[in-house]
Design a protein around this motif. Structure first.
Motif, PDB file in Angstrom:
ATOM      1  N   ALA A 120     -35.270 -42.058  48.602  1.00 56.43           N
ATOM      2  CA  ALA A 120     -35.006 -41.588  47.244  1.00 56.43           C
ATOM      3  C   ALA A 120     -35.270 -40.103  47.054  1.00 56.43           C
ATOM      4  CB  ALA A 120     -35.844 -42.400  46.246  1.00 56.43           C
ATOM      5  N   LEU A 121     -36.331 -39.583  47.662  1.00 57.88           N
ATOM      6  CA  LEU A 121     -36.696 -38.191  47.442  1.00 57.88           C
ATOM      7  C   LEU A 121     -36.026 -37.226  48.414  1.00 57.88           C
ATOM      8  CD1 LEU A 121     -40.522 -38.503  46.671  1.00 57.88           C
ATOM      9  CD2 LEU A 121     -38.630 -38.276  45.057  1.00 57.88           C
ATOM     10  N   SER A 122     -35.262 -37.742  49.360  1.00 57.15           N
ATOM     11  CA  SER A 122     -34.636 -36.886  50.375  1.00 57.15           C
ATOM     12  C   SER A 122     -33.854 -35.716  49.789  1.00 57.15           C
ATOM     13  CB  SER A 122     -33.744 -37.716  51.298  1.00 57.15           C
ATOM     14  OG  SER A 122     -34.511 -38.574  52.104  1.00 57.15           O
ATOM     15  N   PRO A 123     -32.980 -35.951  48.789  1.00 58.70           N
ATOM     16  CA  PRO A 123     -32.202 -34.808  48.267  1.00 58.70           C
ATOM     17  C   PRO A 123     -33.077 -33.696  47.706  1.00 58.70           C
ATOM     18  CG  PRO A 123     -31.254 -36.891  47.534  1.00 58.70           C
ATOM     19  CD  PRO A 123     -32.574 -37.215  48.142  1.00 58.70           C
ATOM     20  N   LEU A 124     -34.189 -34.054  47.059  1.00 55.53           N
ATOM     21  CA  LEU A 124     -35.065 -33.038  46.485  1.00 55.53           C
ATOM     22  C   LEU A 124     -35.836 -32.277  47.560  1.00 55.53           C
ATOM     23  CD1 LEU A 124     -36.560 -34.980  43.426  1.00 55.53           C
ATOM     24  CD2 LEU A 124     -34.604 -33.428  43.471  1.00 55.53           C
ATOM     25  N   VAL A 125     -36.202 -32.969  48.634  1.00 51.59           N
ATOM     26  CA  VAL A 125     -36.940 -32.313  49.717  1.00 51.59           C
ATOM     27  C   VAL A 125     -36.003 -31.452  50.555  1.00 51.59           C
ATOM     28  CG1 VAL A 125     -38.330 -32.678  51.785  1.00 51.59           C
ATOM     29  CG2 VAL A 125     -38.677 -34.137  49.791  1.00 51.59           C
ATOM     30  N   ILE A 126     -34.848 -31.997  50.923  1.00 51.24           N
ATOM     31  CA  ILE A 126     -33.901 -31.279  51.780  1.00 51.24           C
ATOM     32  C   ILE A 126     -33.400 -30.004  51.108  1.00 51.24           C
ATOM     33  CG2 ILE A 126     -31.622 -31.440  52.868  1.00 51.24           C
ATOM     34  CD1 ILE A 126     -33.901 -32.898  54.321  1.00 51.24           C
ATOM     35  N   ALA A 127     -33.332 -30.016  49.765  1.00 46.28           N
ATOM     36  CA  ALA A 127     -32.880 -28.820  49.045  1.00 46.28           C
ATOM     37  C   ALA A 127     -33.813 -27.636  49.261  1.00 46.28           C
ATOM     38  CB  ALA A 127     -32.766 -29.121  47.550  1.00 46.28           C
ATOM     39  N   SER A 128     -35.015 -27.893  49.770  1.00 42.88           N
ATOM     40  CA  SER A 128     -35.972 -26.809  50.031  1.00 42.88           C
ATOM     41  C   SER A 128     -35.596 -25.978  51.252  1.00 42.88           C
ATOM     42  CB  SER A 128     -37.374 -27.389  50.245  1.00 42.88           C
ATOM     43  OG  SER A 128     -37.818 -28.144  49.140  1.00 42.88           O
ATOM     44  N   PHE A 129     -34.804 -26.543  52.143  1.00 37.20           N
ATOM     45  CA  PHE A 129     -34.542 -25.887  53.421  1.00 37.20           C
ATOM     46  C   PHE A 129     -33.284 -25.015  53.363  1.00 37.20           C
ATOM     47  CE2 PHE A 129     -37.123 -29.551  54.601  1.00 37.20           C
ATOM     48  CZ  PHE A 129     -38.083 -28.933  55.387  1.00 37.20           C
ATOM     49  N   ARG A 185     -43.792 -22.929  58.492  1.00 36.48           N
ATOM     50  CA  ARG A 185     -43.649 -21.524  58.868  1.00 36.48           C
ATOM     51  C   ARG A 185     -42.656 -20.748  58.003  1.00 36.48           C
ATOM     52  NH1 ARG A 185     -41.532 -19.565  64.738  1.00 36.48           N
ATOM     53  NH2 ARG A 185     -39.547 -19.987  63.729  1.00 36.48           N
ATOM     54  N   GLU A 186     -41.576 -21.374  57.601  1.00 31.07           N
ATOM     55  CA  GLU A 186     -40.528 -20.638  56.912  1.00 31.07           C
ATOM     56  C   GLU A 186     -40.818 -20.498  55.423  1.00 31.07           C
ATOM     57  OE1 GLU A 186     -36.540 -21.746  57.611  1.00 31.07           O
ATOM     58  OE2 GLU A 186     -36.814 -22.070  59.745  1.00 31.07           O
ATOM     59  N   ALA A 187     -40.247 -19.457  54.825  1.00 30.11           N
ATOM     60  CA  ALA A 187     -40.291 -19.303  53.377  1.00 30.11           C
ATOM     61  C   ALA A 187     -39.186 -20.190  52.806  1.00 30.11           C
ATOM     62  CB  ALA A 187     -40.071 -17.843  52.997  1.00 30.11           C
ATOM     63  N   LEU A 188     -39.558 -21.337  52.293  1.00 26.50           N
ATOM     64  CA  LEU A 188     -38.573 -22.285  51.798  1.00 26.50           C
ATOM     65  C   LEU A 188     -37.940 -21.757  50.518  1.00 26.50           C
ATOM     66  CD1 LEU A 188     -40.547 -25.576  52.482  1.00 26.50           C
ATOM     67  CD2 LEU A 188     -38.902 -24.406  53.937  1.00 26.50           C
TER      68      LEU A 188
END
Length: 304
Positions: A120-129, A185-188
């Motif tokens: 369920a939360l995948s779209p919200l998390v993946i949008a960070s990358f 490590r990355e600036a999301l």
């Protein structure tokens, strides 16, 4: 202490991602070749198993990929791989040869395919990358991924168009190592994970995730973040990529989808995220998820 708690929340969010990968072909291209997974409306990956090549993404400079490098395209973006740094070089789409064949000039061994995100939360998390993530063999922090590449090569000696199903599972492991590394490590750019890594929003997100049905007014959210309303809206929108109200709606609907997936009724899922009106919940759910909650629940049950 705060950094450790923030990392714990970020790791929890990463664990909410579910991935299903499929290797489309694993083999060797030779000559003036060209390969792409674009145009399928799916996220995709390319792993360089031997040799080297160039990744060409529309609007980006060419990216040199060497053996044991890989790229994960988080969305369907126009792109192609080739042996040339010049995207205008005449190229062909030759048949892929078995990985075990002797290499020729300009040849490269590749594993290419697609992956889907669920959870369920995948779209919200993946949008960070970022739009794409690159795994570099020379990165000391990713040195342990070399073993995964070795196993993929060992499984990839058969028919290029019918790769071993084990390769897809190994690709999934590689992806999770990569996003964990990137999140540290990355600036999301923006999204749920980028917010979770900001100390000023950490406590707020933790409360919202635990009690999404509470009355989360802008004033209450700003108070939880120890900011004025104006400062909160400015900094939250900058970090999350959406306004606090838009974020709250998306978070609630994704958590409602999670509850439906766990077996809740539509009414129970709606109540959990603060909706007493069935009609209002249905409209909001369809707007964010793309279908009505009843149909979504029936689809889940049919798949099970």
């Amino acid at each position: 202490m705060q950094a450790a708690t923030s990392d714990k929340l970020a790791q929890w969010l990463l664990s909410s991602i579910a991935l299903d990968a499929a290797a489309m072909h694993v083999g060797r291209y030779c000559g003036p070749w060209r390969a792409s997974t674009a145009g399928k409306a799916l996220s995709s990956f390319h792993l360089v198993l031997s040799g080297d090549c160039w990744l060409h993404i529309e609007g980006q400079p060419p990216l040199h990929l060497r053996a044991r490098d890989g790229v994960f395209l988080m969305s369907d973006v126009p792109h192609f791989l080739s042996p040339s740094a010049d995207p205008a070089t005449p190229l062909q789409r030759p048949a892929m040869r078995p990985l075990g064949e002797a290499p020729e000039p300009d040849s490269a061994g590749l594993a290419c395919g697609f992956f889907r995100f669920s959870g369920a939360l995948s779209p919200l998390v993946i949008a960070s990358f970022p739009e794409y993530l690159v795994c570099r063999s020379g990165d000391p922090a990713l040195g342990h991924t070399a073993a995964l590449f070795d196993m993929i090569v060992a499984e990839g000696g058969g028919d290029p168009e019918r790769p071993s199903p084990l390769i897809a599972r190994l690709v999934e492991l590689l992806f999770f190592y990569l996003i964990r590394h990137a999140s540290q490590r990355e600036a999301l750019s923006a999204g749920l994970l980028s917010l979770a890594q900001r100390g000023e929003f950490m406590a707020l997100l933790d409360e919202m995730l635990r009690s999404p049905g509470e009355d989360w007014s802008i004033a209450r959210m700003a108070s939880a973040a120890h900011m004025s309303r104006a400062a909160f809206c400015k900094h939250f929108t900058g970090a999350g990529g959406v306004t606090p109200a838009q974020f709250l709606l998306r978070l609630r609907m994704r958590l409602a989808a999670q509850r439906l997936n766990a077996g809740d009724s539509v009414e129970q899922a709606a109540s959990h995220v603060g909706y007493q009106s069935h009609a209002a919940f249905t409209r909001a759910f369809k707007r964010i998820v793309g279908e009505q909650p009843g149909a979504y629940r029936r689809q889940l049950r049919a798949a099970a």
